[in-house]
Design a protein around this motif. Structure first.
Motif, PDB file in Angstrom:
ATOM      1  N   GLN A  95      20.539 -77.812 -12.448  1.00  0.00           N
ATOM      2  CA  GLN A  95      21.791 -77.103 -12.206  1.00  0.00           C
ATOM      3  C   GLN A  95      22.820 -77.382 -13.289  1.00  0.00           C
ATOM      4  O   GLN A  95      23.602 -76.520 -13.656  1.00  0.00           O
ATOM      5  CB  GLN A  95      22.361 -77.496 -10.834  1.00  0.00           C
ATOM      6  CG  GLN A  95      21.561 -76.945  -9.650  1.00  0.00           C
ATOM      7  CD  GLN A  95      22.221 -77.265  -8.325  1.00  0.00           C
ATOM      8  OE1 GLN A  95      23.018 -78.183  -8.219  1.00  0.00           O
ATOM      9  NE2 GLN A  95      21.875 -76.493  -7.304  1.00  0.00           N
ATOM     10  N   ARG A  96      22.829 -78.630 -13.813  1.00  0.00           N
ATOM     11  CA  ARG A  96      23.813 -79.005 -14.820  1.00  0.00           C
ATOM     12  C   ARG A  96      23.104 -79.625 -16.016  1.00  0.00           C
ATOM     13  O   ARG A  96      22.312 -80.565 -15.860  1.00  0.00           O
ATOM     14  CB  ARG A  96      24.838 -79.986 -14.242  1.00  0.00           C
ATOM     15  CG  ARG A  96      25.750 -79.375 -13.184  1.00  0.00           C
ATOM     16  CD  ARG A  96      26.532 -80.444 -12.445  1.00  0.00           C
ATOM     17  NE  ARG A  96      27.330 -81.264 -13.345  1.00  0.00           N
ATOM     18  CZ  ARG A  96      28.556 -80.932 -13.780  1.00  0.00           C
ATOM     19  NH1 ARG A  96      29.090 -79.772 -13.408  1.00  0.00           N
ATOM     20  NH2 ARG A  96      29.243 -81.730 -14.577  1.00  0.00           N
ATOM     21  N   GLU A 116      22.861 -85.985 -12.621  1.00  0.00           N
ATOM     22  CA  GLU A 116      21.581 -85.286 -12.491  1.00  0.00           C
ATOM     23  C   GLU A 116      20.419 -86.282 -12.460  1.00  0.00           C
ATOM     24  O   GLU A 116      20.520 -87.399 -12.977  1.00  0.00           O
ATOM     25  CB  GLU A 116      21.390 -84.305 -13.645  1.00  0.00           C
ATOM     26  CG  GLU A 116      22.300 -83.093 -13.586  1.00  0.00           C
ATOM     27  CD  GLU A 116      21.972 -82.186 -12.410  1.00  0.00           C
ATOM     28  OE1 GLU A 116      20.795 -82.167 -11.979  1.00  0.00           O
ATOM     29  OE2 GLU A 116      22.883 -81.511 -11.908  1.00  0.00           O
TER      30      GLU A 116
END
Length: 467
Positions: A95-96, A116
């Motif tokens: 996602q990041r 993460e």
């Protein structure tokens, strides 16, 4: 049917009670954490949290290794290696992600963002990585709180020996290879007793050098053997260094060979200008300031500085007694090359270049100082083929035979051939110009030989007339 519905209602009621208990427990934990953070001193909080983590680790089946970004004022090499290694294992579906680039000549670097997680598999074992950040004590630039970043490496505790003994050393080795492949080489120049670097983007490689193929292979083999013999040098008690003397006429590719050596080994170049070095002590400070895995270059050693032996012992003694520092001398340079000061670094290459080998002091040439003497000769047919491939991307042409024949009859440097090949993008035009140039050089050589013969004959006639 009624019994089934009753059972269902009972199950729902039990589920609600569990959720309520969990919510109550979570709320209590949050409240407790808030109270602890609000009312307890930092030292007490730190003790409680560390005790909790210790208790949790004892009853857990997993181990966690914390790898912080720095240790005191020094960067943590394991953290840097992990970041480099994990960048090659990144799952782009995260996602990041963090994306950066600090050199326009390089590709973008994709890495983990804080918070993460990712899993890596090594020899069938799963290792989970997480990048975390927390505030440290004190403040940094602009009075902002210091940020402490760390990787947490988690694995089943039965794999602790593999993590420490195999996995982390493997990451260090892989990261080293990645950095070497992606390294931007530096060219250092000296001013006073300091080095000043610029990026080295010289395109020369062994593939593009117009050298005799046998000599080229011998140099490459010698370089590879040198970098692989750390234990050999240690066992024999010798400094881990190698000396090369490049000699031959101007324009024969000495500088290009040095650049090819640097690109081949991924070594930085330190190009020292001896005329800028006034004292032996300055020479020593420059040597100490060099990094390992580097090439020291002294060009035109025969005329770089007046290097004379100290024949007047009385004058030398007076200089020493007065406390004065000696100017750069031959003995100072030799100590720099293979004396005690040569052991201040490892995996270094020293290169001297000269157009006139016969002018060098024999002390510079003895074995152990310049280990390999490389004669950079005039252009050969093979050298011309390499240059033709470099500048016109061809391996064969109808004019090759004529050019080969002319090159074997005259002395022409690779630089002169390259200059002619660069005069036109049209291959026929460039080769035609090269043929004219070579024919002119041949005529000049024949004319010079004819004049020399006439002078010899004239001299013989004079001797005969005197007789």
């Amino acid at each position: 049917m009624v019994v089934s519905m009753a059972s269902y209602d009972k199950a729902i009621e039990s589920y609600k009670k569990v959720l309520a208990a969990a919510a109550s427990l979570a709320a209590s934990a949050m409240l407790l954490r808030s109270i602890v953070n609000e009312f307890l001193p930092y030292e007490v909080r730190d003790f409680l949290f560390s005790s909790f983590h210790e208790l949790r680790s004892r009853i857990s089946y997993h181990h966690t290794i914390v790898i912080e970004e720095s240790e005191g004022y020094a960067n943590n090499q394991i953290f840097e290696a992990a970041r480099t290694y994990l960048a090659t294992r990144i799952d782009t579906n995260m996602q990041r992600l963090r994306v950066s680039r600090v050199d326009e000549a390089k590709s973008m670097l994709i890495s983990m963002e804080e918070g993460e997680e990712m899993t890596d598999v090594f020899e069938g074992t799963e290792f989970k990585w997480q990048l975390l950040s927390r505030e440290g004590t004190g403040t940094g630039a602009n009075n902002k709180p210091n940020e402490i970043r760390s990787f947490e490496l988690t694995f089943h505790k039965k794999n602790k020996d593999k993590a420490l003994g195999s996995y982390l050393p493997y990451i260090l080795d892989i990261a080293k290879c990645i950095k070497e492949d992606d390294k931007t080489l530096k060219l250092y120049m000296n001013e006073g007793d300091s080095w000043f670097p610029i990026d080295l983007h010289h395109p020369s490689t062994f593939d593009t050098l117009a050298m005799d193929p046998g000599l080229k292979k011998a140099v490459m083999d010698d370089l590879l053997r040198f970098v692989k013999r750390k234990e050999y040098y240690k066992r024999t008690g010798k400094a881990w260094k190698r000396g090369y003397l490049l000699y031959g006429p101007p324009g024969t590719g000495k500088s290009s060979l040095i650049a090819a050596m640097a690109n081949y080994l991924k070594f930085d170049i330190y190009d020292i200008e001896l005329t800028e070095v006034g004292w032996n002590s300055t020479l020593r400070r420059l040597l100490i300031g060099m990094t390992n895995r580097s090439i020291l270059v002294i060009e035109d050693i025969d005329c770089a500085v007046e290097l004379q032996r100290d024949e007047n012992e009385e004058q030398t003694a007076k200089s020493t007694a007065s406390g004065g520092d000696d100017k750069v001398t031959l003995s100072g340079l030799l100590n720099f090359v293979d004396g005690l000061w040569s052991t201040s670094g490892e995996e270094r290459i020293i290169v001297f270049t000269t157009n006139y080998k016969e002018r060098l002091d024999p002390a510079l040439l003895r074995p152990g100082r310049m280990d390999m003497h490389i004669h950079m000769s005039y252009c050969t047919p093979h050298g011309f083929r390499v240059l033709a491939s470099n500048y016109h991307s061809i391996d064969d042409h109808p004019m090759f035979a004529e050019i080969d024949g002319l090159i074997t009859q005259v002395e022409v440097t690779p630089a002169e051939v390259a200059e002619m090949l660069m005069k036109s993008d049209n291959t026929d035009v460039a080769f035609g110009g090269l043929i004219e140039f070579l024919e002119k050089r041949k005529s000049e050589k024949e004319e010079k030989g004819k004049c020399s013969k006439e002078e010899v004959d004239k001299g013989e006639d004079v001797e005969d007339s005197k007789g």
